[in-house]
Enzyme design. Structure first.
Site, short mmCIF file in Angstrom:
data_model
loop_
_atom_site.label_atom_id
_atom_site.label_comp_id
_atom_site.label_asym_id
_atom_site.label_seq_id
_atom_site.Cartn_x
_atom_site.Cartn_y
_atom_site.Cartn_z
CE1 TYR A 15 -1.56 3.35 2.85
CE2 TYR A 15 -3.14 3.06 1.07
CZ TYR A 15 -2.63 3.83 2.09
OH TYR A 15 -3.15 5.05 2.36
CG HIS A 105 1.45 8.14 0.23
ND1 HIS A 105 0.60 7.23 0.84
CD2 HIS A 105 2.44 7.41 -0.33
CE1 HIS A 105 1.06 6.01 0.64
NE2 HIS A 105 2.18 6.09 -0.06
CG HIS A 117 0.77 11.62 4.54
ND1 HIS A 117 -0.09 12.12 3.58
CD2 HIS A 117 0.63 10.26 4.50
CE1 HIS A 117 -0.74 11.12 2.99
NE2 HIS A 117 -0.32 9.98 3.53
CG HIS A 119 2.36 5.91 5.01
ND1 HIS A 119 1.35 5.61 5.89
CD2 HIS A 119 1.83 6.71 4.07
CE1 HIS A 119 0.23 6.19 5.47
NE2 HIS A 119 0.49 6.87 4.36
#
Length: 571
Positions: A15, A105, A117, A119
């Site tokens: 993802y 992203h 932001h 991840h």
């Protein structure tokens, strides 16, 4: 901060880097600004996704497969500056201690601008420089022998400690403070006046109340709450139905495709096995022809050579295989045991789990299981919506069931529930087909591993047999050495008995008469010698193995003669 359980790591990694089923998001216009991975073990450096798949497969059931930090980034910085900020934060907090992967992203914000932001996923397993296979990497840590256990777990200054809720909150607060300092430094370097602050309005003394979410009953009245809730449930049911339709658009076509792919892989495995057999047959034929050619050449040379001149075989260098056999034959049993341990193969099950097709099939089975659970939830929700409508409209239900009139709303809800049931049955059939295919892939992978390891296992069995033979030979040699070491002592005892004219050792004694003439001469010569000569004779027997063996034969002959003369009465 988030924690990932078993089975969640590989899907979440896909993802954040927008791979697999999440690649469509990039086609819809979503932005993947940057991504990077580091500190991966050797078997996952080229494909970090392999690390997260292995974590899902081999991590303990109640273990943590990954931790994640989701951090908002300042939109004032350029993409390259944001990536550099993330790299410095990773170097500061993760360093070289944990395997990690991050992705930035940049979706659209509510005000129309960017909402960047990052991840940041990382493993709790610590990198200690020891190379481990995937199945060993995620085993329990062995403090006494780290090379035999898995990588050690623990993150941050509190690694290995059990923290209270207050201590966890304090640790998270300290982490946010370090991020605030680092982020503001990069904003200052880039020439921006904006700064971030981790404190709330109240902590900063700003008299503003944070916004809070309002329930429908607060802005439309208590009487409208149930109607709003029912409409929301209906919207959720429609949305879930559309999502299921998008996930499984054409199950029959996919099953046909899977069956064709299975047949193609079976044909490829069969062709590969035939090619291996043909290659081995060709090698055997080649060796046979080479041996025949060598024999013919030798005969030709012997026929051409003069009869009076002898033909000596040429001294050829040993080939590597013969040299290896001679090297192993010179080893002791202990050295052979170490060689066998060094050549040990990984287990078949671990290699099967590392097979690419097996790992992909396992991930697909898990994904189908999630889809089934989502379909079951959709069916339950649709059936609950039907039950709620029937409870709220008892009169309409009676008229509907009696056939007086048909309620379009109830028919629509019942149709949704029926469609959900059909979708669930289709997914179950699909899951059954994929599960059977997964089992078949595992069997094929096991067969490939066994075939690939067959020659090596035969070599290990040969080495083990050689080690056992060596061990028996070493035991026999040790026993023979002990017997030879006892010869001087036995001879000195005999000489002392003869010198003292002990029982059976006089001139007419049975033991003296049973001694061969050579032994009698040695004993008399030894007893006639001074003490210094006797010591030298015994010392020479100890060092001269050939003389010890000759004397051993004489002693054995004396013993056998004495027993024969005594007719078995002596024990």
């Amino acid at each position: 901060m988030k924690v990932g359980k078993k089975g969640k790591a590989a899907p979440h990694a896909a993802y954040i880097v927008r791979e697999g089923q999440y690649a469509k998001r990039l086609e819809r216009g979503e932005k993947l600004e940057a991504t990077e991975a580091g500190n991966m073990p050797a078997w996952a450096k080229a494909q970090p996704q392999q690390f997260w798949r292995a974590a899902d497969v081999f991590e303990r059931v109640n273990g943590t497969t990954y931790r994640e930090m989701e951090i908002a980034l300042p939109r004032e910085l350029e993409p390259a500056q944001r990536a550099e900020l993330v790299r410095e934060f990773v170097c500061q907090e993760i360093g070289e201690h944990h395997a990690y992967q991050w992705a930035i992203h940049t979706p659209n914000a509510a005000d129309g601008g960017d909402q960047p932001h990052v991840h940041l996923m990382f493993s709790e397993r610590q990198c200690d420089g020891i190379e481990r296979d995937p199945d060993q990497y995620f085993k329990r840590y062995n403090a006494k022998a780290p090379e035999k256990g898995g990588a050690r777990k623990g993150y941050g200054p509190s690694a290995g400690k059990t923290l209270t809720a207050a201590e966890r909150a304090a640790e998270l607060k300290a982490l946010r403070e370090r991020w605030q300092v680092l982020c503001n430094e990069h904003l200052e370097i880039a020439g921006h006046g904006q700064r971030i602050d981790m404190r709330s309005y109240a902590e900063r003394g700003i008299k503003l109340a944070p916004e809070r979410k309002q329930l429908p009953s607060e802005w439309r009245g208590q009487g409208k709450a149930k109607v709003i809730e029912l409409r929301a449930a209906r919207r959720d049911a429609f949305k879930a139905h559309r999502e299921l339709a998008n996930v499984v658009p054409n199950v029959k076509a996919e099953i046909i495709s899977l069956e064709a792919e299975r047949q193609k892989r079976e044909q490829a495995v069969e062709q590969q096995a035939k090619a291996v057999l043909a290659q081995k047959q060709a090698q055997r034929t080649q060796r046979t022809e080479a041996e025949k050619a060598a024999v013919e050449a030798k005969r030709t040379v012997q026929a051409l050579a003069p009869a009076s001149t002898p033909v000596y075989p040429s001294v050829a260098r040993l080939d590597p295989a013969e040299a290896e056999i001679q090297r192993l034959s010179r080893m002791t049993s202990a050295e052979l045991a170490e060689e066998i341990r060094r050549r040990q193969l990984p287990s078949v099950d671990s290699l099967v789990e590392q097979d690419r097709m097996v790992m992909e099939s396992t991930a697909k089975c898990r994904e189908l299981h999630k889809q089934q659970e989502a379909a079951k939830a959709f069916v339950r929700k649709a059936e609950q919506a039907v039950d709620v409508w029937r409870e709220q409209h008892p009169l309409k239900v009676k008229m509907h069931d009696a056939g007086v009139f048909r309620s379009a709303e109830l028919l629509q809800l019942e149709q949704q529930a029926e469609q959900g049931q059909q979708t669930l049955k289709t997914l179950q059939a699909h899951s059954q087909a994929v599960s059977e295919k997964d089992q078949q892939l595992r069997r094929q992978a096991r067969s490939r591993v066994i075939v690939a390891q067959s020659d090596h296992r035969e070599e290990l069995e040969t080495l083990e047999q050689l080690r056992q033979n060596k061990a028996r030979q070493e035991l026999a040699a040790a026993a023979a050495n002990r017997e030879l070491e006892a010869v001087p002592k036995h001879f000195r005892s005999m000489a002392a008995s003869r010198e003292a004219k002990a029982f059976e050792w006089s001139d007419r004694g049975g033991k003296w008469l049973a001694a061969p003439e050579a032994l009698k001469q040695l004993i008399d010569s030894y007893n006639a010698s001074p003490k210094e000569v006797r010591v030298a004779v015994l010392a020479r027997l100890i060092t001269d193995k050939a003389r010890s063996q000759q004397l051993r034969k004489l002693l054995d002959t004396q013993k056998a003669n004495y027993r024969e003369n005594d007719k078995g009465m002596s024990r």
